[in-house]
Design a protein around this motif. Structure first.
Motif, mmCIF file in Angstrom:
data_model
loop_
_atom_site.group_PDB
_atom_site.id
_atom_site.type_symbol
_atom_site.label_atom_id
_atom_site.label_comp_id
_atom_site.label_asym_id
_atom_site.label_seq_id
_atom_site.Cartn_x
_atom_site.Cartn_y
_atom_site.Cartn_z
ATOM 1 N N GLU A 207 52.101 60.417 26.797
ATOM 2 C CA GLU A 207 51.612 61.442 27.726
ATOM 3 C C GLU A 207 50.219 61.065 28.242
ATOM 4 O O GLU A 207 49.919 61.273 29.420
ATOM 5 C CB GLU A 207 51.598 62.821 27.052
ATOM 6 N N ASN A 208 49.393 60.500 27.372
ATOM 7 C CA ASN A 208 48.067 60.028 27.802
ATOM 8 C C ASN A 208 48.196 58.863 28.781
ATOM 9 O O ASN A 208 47.478 58.805 29.785
ATOM 10 C CB ASN A 208 47.211 59.627 26.596
ATOM 11 N N ALA A 209 49.108 57.944 28.501
ATOM 12 C CA ALA A 209 49.338 56.808 29.404
ATOM 13 C C ALA A 209 49.843 57.310 30.756
ATOM 14 O O ALA A 209 49.456 56.795 31.809
ATOM 15 C CB ALA A 209 50.342 55.843 28.788
ATOM 16 N N LEU A 210 50.697 58.335 30.725
ATOM 17 C CA LEU A 210 51.231 58.906 31.970
ATOM 18 C C LEU A 210 50.098 59.496 32.813
ATOM 19 O O LEU A 210 50.060 59.286 34.028
ATOM 20 C CB LEU A 210 52.277 59.978 31.650
ATOM 21 N N LYS A 211 49.176 60.195 32.170
ATOM 22 C CA LYS A 211 48.028 60.770 32.896
ATOM 23 C C LYS A 211 47.209 59.664 33.550
ATOM 24 O O LYS A 211 46.780 59.794 34.689
ATOM 25 C CB LYS A 211 47.147 61.596 31.952
ATOM 26 N N GLU A 212 47.012 58.566 32.812
ATOM 27 C CA GLU A 212 46.251 57.438 33.363
ATOM 28 C C GLU A 212 46.942 56.864 34.598
ATOM 29 O O GLU A 212 46.300 56.579 35.613
ATOM 30 C CB GLU A 212 46.096 56.334 32.322
ATOM 31 N N VAL A 213 48.256 56.689 34.507
ATOM 32 C CA VAL A 213 49.022 56.128 35.626
ATOM 33 C C VAL A 213 48.973 57.079 36.823
ATOM 34 O O VAL A 213 48.774 56.651 37.965
ATOM 35 C CB VAL A 213 50.480 55.824 35.207
ATOM 36 N N GLU A 214 49.133 58.374 36.559
ATOM 37 C CA GLU A 214 49.084 59.357 37.649
ATOM 38 C C GLU A 214 47.714 59.369 38.320
ATOM 39 O O GLU A 214 47.619 59.447 39.556
ATOM 40 C CB GLU A 214 49.438 60.749 37.114
ATOM 41 N N ASN A 215 46.655 59.249 37.514
ATOM 42 C CA ASN A 215 45.299 59.176 38.089
ATOM 43 C C ASN A 215 45.128 57.917 38.933
ATOM 44 O O ASN A 215 44.530 57.951 40.008
ATOM 45 C CB ASN A 215 44.238 59.218 36.981
ATOM 46 N N ALA A 216 45.659 56.802 38.425
ATOM 47 C CA ALA A 216 45.565 55.543 39.181
ATOM 48 C C ALA A 216 46.313 55.665 40.507
ATOM 49 O O ALA A 216 45.814 55.217 41.551
ATOM 50 C CB ALA A 216 46.136 54.396 38.345
ATOM 51 N N ILE A 217 47.489 56.275 40.488
ATOM 52 C CA ILE A 217 48.275 56.461 41.721
ATOM 53 C C ILE A 217 47.473 57.287 42.724
ATOM 54 O O ILE A 217 47.372 56.926 43.904
ATOM 55 C CB ILE A 217 49.636 57.135 41.422
ATOM 56 N N GLN A 218 46.874 58.380 42.246
ATOM 57 C CA GLN A 218 46.072 59.230 43.143
ATOM 58 C C GLN A 218 44.919 58.455 43.764
ATOM 59 O O GLN A 218 44.653 58.574 44.964
ATOM 60 C CB GLN A 218 45.517 60.437 42.381
ATOM 61 N N GLU A 219 44.248 57.659 42.952
ATOM 62 C CA GLU A 219 43.104 56.898 43.459
ATOM 63 C C GLU A 219 43.544 55.832 44.462
ATOM 64 O O GLU A 219 42.910 55.647 45.498
ATOM 65 C CB GLU A 219 42.318 56.254 42.304
ATOM 66 N N VAL A 220 44.625 55.137 44.172
ATOM 67 C CA VAL A 220 45.106 54.089 45.077
ATOM 68 C C VAL A 220 45.570 54.707 46.394
ATOM 69 O O VAL A 220 45.350 54.136 47.466
ATOM 70 C CB VAL A 220 46.233 53.257 44.419
ATOM 71 N N GLU A 221 46.209 55.869 46.320
ATOM 72 C CA GLU A 221 46.673 56.530 47.546
ATOM 73 C C GLU A 221 45.514 56.921 48.460
ATOM 74 O O GLU A 221 45.664 56.962 49.672
ATOM 75 C CB GLU A 221 47.530 57.760 47.203
ATOM 76 N N LYS A 222 44.342 57.206 47.897
ATOM 77 C CA LYS A 222 43.160 57.587 48.678
ATOM 78 C C LYS A 222 42.567 56.405 49.444
ATOM 79 O O LYS A 222 41.903 56.580 50.448
ATOM 80 C CB LYS A 222 42.066 58.144 47.751
ATOM 81 N N VAL A 223 42.823 55.203 48.919
ATOM 82 C CA VAL A 223 42.209 53.994 49.483
ATOM 83 C C VAL A 223 42.812 53.675 50.846
ATOM 84 O O VAL A 223 44.027 53.740 51.040
ATOM 85 C CB VAL A 223 42.409 52.802 48.506
ATOM 86 N N ASP A 224 41.959 53.296 51.777
ATOM 87 C CA ASP A 224 42.381 52.887 53.116
ATOM 88 C C ASP A 224 43.149 51.570 53.028
ATOM 89 O O ASP A 224 42.888 50.754 52.154
ATOM 90 C CB ASP A 224 41.131 52.727 53.991
ATOM 91 N N GLU A 225 44.102 51.384 53.932
ATOM 92 C CA GLU A 225 44.941 50.167 53.932
ATOM 93 C C GLU A 225 44.113 48.883 54.031
ATOM 94 O O GLU A 225 44.507 47.853 53.505
ATOM 95 C CB GLU A 225 45.947 50.201 55.094
ATOM 96 N N SER A 226 42.968 48.949 54.706
ATOM 97 C CA SER A 226 42.158 47.739 54.892
ATOM 98 C C SER A 226 41.273 47.419 53.682
ATOM 99 O O SER A 226 40.714 46.335 53.603
ATOM 100 C CB SER A 226 41.288 47.902 56.145
ATOM 101 N N THR A 227 41.160 48.348 52.758
ATOM 102 C CA THR A 227 40.330 48.125 51.582
ATOM 103 C C THR A 227 41.049 47.187 50.618
ATOM 104 O O THR A 227 42.210 47.424 50.276
ATOM 105 C CB THR A 227 40.039 49.463 50.870
ATOM 106 N N PRO A 228 40.381 46.132 50.170
ATOM 107 C CA PRO A 228 41.033 45.217 49.230
ATOM 108 C C PRO A 228 41.240 45.891 47.864
ATOM 109 O O PRO A 228 40.384 46.627 47.395
ATOM 110 C CB PRO A 228 40.065 44.040 49.122
ATOM 111 N N ILE A 229 42.386 45.634 47.290
ATOM 112 C CA ILE A 229 42.704 46.167 45.967
ATOM 113 C C ILE A 229 42.945 44.985 45.043
ATOM 114 O O ILE A 229 43.618 44.027 45.407
ATOM 115 C CB ILE A 229 43.957 47.067 46.012
#
Length: 116
Positions: free
Chosen positions: A32-54
């Protein structure tokens, strides 16, 4: 008072089931803790502009990657974790039922021993 072998056996089974239940609950909490981390990562990546390097970590190296690839990978990881959590939840319920059943049997046997 010496407990009959049958009662001792039931108590051993009870202890084993309790240990299994603790292990399952512990694994579920970790997932459940790992799931929260993944969900947070998804939210952060979704906020990033397409031109921003990841960049993603591959061993000790950071590798530039595409936003869509990272999101796909994170969503797959999320699904895998969710499946494992559901499986552990089912296992937890079965163990709780077994524990309750064993507790009732032991209680019944002990009251029989005390009466006899």
């Amino acid at each position: 008072m010496e407990l009959p072998p049958q009662v001792q056996n039931m108590l051993a089974q009870l202890q084993t089931v309790q240990q299994q239940l603790q292990m399952v609950v512990s694994q579920k909490v970790q997932l459940e803790n790992a799931l929260k981390e993944v969900e947070n990562a998804i939210q952060e990546v979704e906020k990033v502009d397409e031109s921003t390097p990841i960049y993603k970590s591959v061993g000790t190296v950071l590798v530039k990657t595409k936003k869509e690839d990272v999101l796909k990978e994170l969503n797959e990881k999320k699904e895998t974790i969710e499946v494992r959590i559901r499986a552990l939840s089912r296992q937890e319920e079965k163990l709780k039922e077994r524990l309750k059943e064993l507790q009732e049997k032991v209680k019944s046997m002990l009251s029989g021993v005390q009466a006899g």
